[in-house]
Motif scaffolding. Structure first.
Motif, PDB file in Angstrom:
ATOM      1  N   ARG A  90       0.828  -1.205   0.000  1.00 47.26           N
ATOM      2  CA  ARG A  90       0.000   0.000   0.000  1.00 47.26           C
ATOM      3  C   ARG A  90       0.868   1.263   0.000  1.00 47.26           C
ATOM      4  NH1 ARG A  90      -4.855   2.525   0.989  1.00 47.26           N
ATOM      5  NH2 ARG A  90      -4.595   4.287   2.388  1.00 47.26           N
ATOM      6  N   GLU A  91       1.979   1.186   0.726  1.00 41.07           N
ATOM      7  CA  GLU A  91       2.898   2.328   0.773  1.00 41.07           C
ATOM      8  C   GLU A  91       3.516   2.573  -0.609  1.00 41.07           C
ATOM      9  OE1 GLU A  91       5.711   1.890   4.043  1.00 41.07           O
ATOM     10  OE2 GLU A  91       4.208   0.760   5.136  1.00 41.07           O
ATOM     11  N   LEU A  92       3.744   1.473  -1.360  1.00 43.63           N
ATOM     12  CA  LEU A  92       4.326   1.613  -2.706  1.00 43.63           C
ATOM     13  C   LEU A  92       3.301   2.154  -3.705  1.00 43.63           C
ATOM     14  CD1 LEU A  92       6.381  -1.695  -2.804  1.00 43.63           C
ATOM     15  CD2 LEU A  92       7.319   0.610  -2.708  1.00 43.63           C
ATOM     16  N   GLN A  93       2.012   1.996  -3.365  1.00 41.79           N
ATOM     17  CA  GLN A  93       0.957   2.499  -4.260  1.00 41.79           C
ATOM     18  C   GLN A  93       0.648   3.970  -3.976  1.00 41.79           C
ATOM     19  OE1 GLN A  93      -2.000  -0.348  -3.157  1.00 41.79           O
ATOM     20  NE2 GLN A  93      -1.081  -1.989  -4.367  1.00 41.79           N
ATOM     21  N   VAL A  94       0.459   4.311  -2.681  1.00 41.25           N
ATOM     22  CA  VAL A  94       0.025   5.683  -2.341  1.00 41.25           C
ATOM     23  C   VAL A  94       1.130   6.537  -1.726  1.00 41.25           C
ATOM     24  CG1 VAL A  94      -2.392   5.009  -2.051  1.00 41.25           C
ATOM     25  CG2 VAL A  94      -0.882   4.990  -0.082  1.00 41.25           C
ATOM     26  N   GLY A  95       2.275   5.921  -1.410  1.00 43.51           N
ATOM     27  CA  GLY A  95       3.372   6.681  -0.805  1.00 43.51           C
ATOM     28  C   GLY A  95       3.258   6.735   0.712  1.00 43.51           C
ATOM     29  N   ILE A  96       4.308   7.242   1.364  1.00 49.91           N
ATOM     30  CA  ILE A  96       4.284   7.424   2.820  1.00 49.91           C
ATOM     31  C   ILE A  96       4.433   8.913   3.121  1.00 49.91           C
ATOM     32  CG2 ILE A  96       5.109   5.128   3.483  1.00 49.91           C
ATOM     33  CD1 ILE A  96       7.919   6.255   3.692  1.00 49.91           C
ATOM     34  N   PRO A  97       3.953   9.354   4.296  1.00 49.81           N
ATOM     35  CA  PRO A  97       4.033  10.791   4.606  1.00 49.81           C
ATOM     36  C   PRO A  97       5.486  11.269   4.688  1.00 49.81           C
ATOM     37  CG  PRO A  97       2.593   9.626   6.153  1.00 49.81           C
ATOM     38  CD  PRO A  97       3.312   8.585   5.369  1.00 49.81           C
ATOM     39  N   VAL A  98       5.762  12.428   4.068  1.00 49.06           N
ATOM     40  CA  VAL A  98       7.080  13.062   4.228  1.00 49.06           C
ATOM     41  C   VAL A  98       6.869  14.407   4.923  1.00 49.06           C
ATOM     42  CG1 VAL A  98       8.230  11.916   2.294  1.00 49.06           C
ATOM     43  CG2 VAL A  98       7.000  14.031   1.873  1.00 49.06           C
ATOM     44  N   THR A  99       7.849  14.775   5.768  1.00 44.76           N
ATOM     45  CA  THR A  99       7.704  15.991   6.582  1.00 44.76           C
ATOM     46  C   THR A  99       8.952  16.866   6.441  1.00 44.76           C
ATOM     47  OG1 THR A  99       8.735  14.993   8.526  1.00 44.76           O
ATOM     48  CG2 THR A  99       6.354  14.725   8.328  1.00 44.76           C
ATOM     49  N   ASP A 100       8.826  18.121   6.926  1.00 41.51           N
ATOM     50  CA  ASP A 100      10.019  18.965   6.998  1.00 41.51           C
ATOM     51  C   ASP A 100      10.689  18.716   8.353  1.00 41.51           C
ATOM     52  OD1 ASP A 100       8.525  20.260   8.897  1.00 41.51           O
ATOM     53  OD2 ASP A 100       8.135  22.058   7.712  1.00 41.51           O
ATOM     54  N   GLU A 101      11.712  19.499   8.661  1.00 44.97           N
ATOM     55  CA  GLU A 101      12.464  19.303   9.900  1.00 44.97           C
ATOM     56  C   GLU A 101      11.577  19.428  11.140  1.00 44.97           C
ATOM     57  OE1 GLU A 101      16.922  19.344  10.787  1.00 44.97           O
ATOM     58  OE2 GLU A 101      16.266  20.984   9.495  1.00 44.97           O
ATOM     59  N   GLU A 102      10.561  20.297  11.068  1.00 44.75           N
ATOM     60  CA  GLU A 102       9.677  20.535  12.225  1.00 44.75           C
ATOM     61  C   GLU A 102       8.513  19.532  12.280  1.00 44.75           C
ATOM     62  OE1 GLU A 102      11.079  23.757  11.010  1.00 44.75           O
ATOM     63  OE2 GLU A 102      12.292  23.083  12.709  1.00 44.75           O
ATOM     64  N   ASN A 103       8.582  18.482  11.466  1.00 42.11           N
ATOM     65  CA  ASN A 103       7.526  17.456  11.443  1.00 42.11           C
ATOM     66  C   ASN A 103       6.223  17.908  10.799  1.00 42.11           C
ATOM     67  OD1 ASN A 103       7.990  14.822  11.988  1.00 42.11           O
ATOM     68  ND2 ASN A 103       7.843  15.029  14.216  1.00 42.11           N
ATOM     69  N   GLN A 104       6.247  18.981  10.015  1.00 39.77           N
ATOM     70  CA  GLN A 104       5.046  19.428   9.293  1.00 39.77           C
ATOM     71  C   GLN A 104       4.912  18.587   8.024  1.00 39.77           C
ATOM     72  OE1 GLN A 104       2.961  21.838  10.546  1.00 39.77           O
ATOM     73  NE2 GLN A 104       4.331  21.746  12.314  1.00 39.77           N
ATOM     74  N   ARG A 105       3.740  17.985   7.837  1.00 40.87           N
ATOM     75  CA  ARG A 105       3.545  17.111   6.675  1.00 40.87           C
ATOM     76  C   ARG A 105       3.567  17.888   5.369  1.00 40.87           C
ATOM     77  NH1 ARG A 105      -0.455  11.838   6.937  1.00 40.87           N
ATOM     78  NH2 ARG A 105       0.594  11.153   8.814  1.00 40.87           N
ATOM     79  N   LEU A 106       4.301  17.365   4.391  1.00 40.77           N
ATOM     80  CA  LEU A 106       4.413  18.043   3.092  1.00 40.77           C
ATOM     81  C   LEU A 106       3.695  17.279   1.982  1.00 40.77           C
ATOM     82  CD1 LEU A 106       8.240  18.785   3.382  1.00 40.77           C
ATOM     83  CD2 LEU A 106       6.417  20.450   3.704  1.00 40.77           C
ATOM     84  N   GLY A 107       3.327  16.024   2.253  1.00 35.60           N
ATOM     85  CA  GLY A 107       2.666  15.213   1.223  1.00 35.60           C
ATOM     86  C   GLY A 107       3.053  13.754   1.357  1.00 35.60           C
TER      87      GLY A 107
END
Length: 322
Positions: free
Chosen positions: A199-216
């Protein structure tokens, strides 16, 4: 020091610096400590209460910082980080060494006959399925069908590799045959982990900046994380499946074991256990749990969105899983 414990200790993060290999190794030695399996339900509940109270701003009277960290690691060893449910005993990280030691020891001992090869590879993949399900990411729930597909594929892959290599090694020195279980386990890891995390390979996993803010969500990050986990798992198996066969091959030629053949299996299991106590935490620590990826390596649309909103960000972070 006396007085109440301050409320600013960050128990969301590990106790030791995770940007260094040594810090990660100390963290995983604590997480995989098999002694945590001996704790009673009451002890687990007490640790859960200490952690939850502390997070809610209530300090248990007389609590020291060492006791707080001990409670955090006991809590983490038995409860799922996202769902809060108690993890089934054999799925816990603290069960890795005793369970793998028994299964790997038996795979290395009973490698000569086809039925025992099939049986122990099946047991190993069943155990892996429980571990992978128990330590799944709460962000991407896995369906029973995906679980079944991964389990059947990994078991088939492991058994096919083991039997295929076993037939190839018939005319080679006996020591070569002892390495067949390792090749089968390595092959199964390459099948099992990507399938369990499809599922992670299909939809991706959350990526964040240094402050843990989700970017997509990023599939590129998922691929890198899964690759790192596969490498860690294969490296974990190397000492336990490469050192004991060489020692056993030498010992079995000596009179001592020839006169006491029943000692073979316990000796093998003990040797495997000794290797795993060190290999499990050290290989978990090979890559940071919070891994990073340059923005330039992300998918074009996500990269464009990040560059537009935060032009200064060069690196994103993600949780690689275990």
């Amino acid at each position: 020091k006396m007085g109440e414990l301050p409320l600013d200790i960050n128990i969301q993060e590990p106790r030791w610096d995770q940007s260094t290999f040594l810090g990660r190794a100390r963290h995983f030695f604590t997480v995989t400590d098999p002694r945590n399996l001996l704790l009673s339900g009451a002890q687990l509940e007490a640790s859960r209460n200490i952690v939850q109270n502390y997070r809610a701003g209530v300090v248990t009277p007389g609590l020291t910082e060492d006791q707080l960290w001990r409670a955090k690691y006991v809590y983490d060893s038995a409860f799922h980080p996202d769902t809060g449910e108690k993890v089934v005993l054999i799925g816990r990280m603290s069960a890795q060494v005793p369970m793998n030691m028994t299964i790997t020891g038996c795979m290395l001992t009973f490698y000569r006959k086809t039925p025992t090869v099939v049986f122990w590879q099946w047991v190993n993949q069943s155990f892996n399925a429980v571990v992978n399900y128990s330590n799944r990411s709460g962000d991407a729930p896995i369906t029973v069908r995906q679980l079944g597909t991964a389990y059947v594929s990994a078991t088939t892959g492991a058994v096919a590799t083991a039997l295929g290599l076993k037939s190839l090694t018939k005319h080679l020195p006996p020591l070569v045959g002892r390495f067949v279980p390792f090749a089968a386990v390595a092959a199964a890891n390459c099948i099992n982990i990507p399938l369990m995390r499809q599922r992670e390979l299909q939809v991706g996993i959350p990526v964040t900046d240094e402050e843990n803010q989700r970017l997509g969500h990023s599939v590129a990050a998922a691929k890198q994380g899964i690759f790192q986990v596969v490498i860690s798992r294969i490296c974990m198996a190397i000492p336990a499946m490469a050192i004991p066969p060489v020692i056993m091959d030498t010992l079995e030629k000596k009179d001592f074991l020839k006169r006491r053949p029943w000692l073979g299996a316990p000796l093998q299991v003990g040797l495997v256990g000794f290797c795993l106590v060190f290999a499990t935490p050290l290989c978990c620590a090979l890559f940071p749990q919070r891994s990073s990826l340059p923005v330039s390596r992300l998918e074009p649309e996500l990269r464009a969105r990040i560059r537009e909103q935060n032009p200064d960000i060069e690196v994103v972070y993600y949780n690689k899983g275990l």
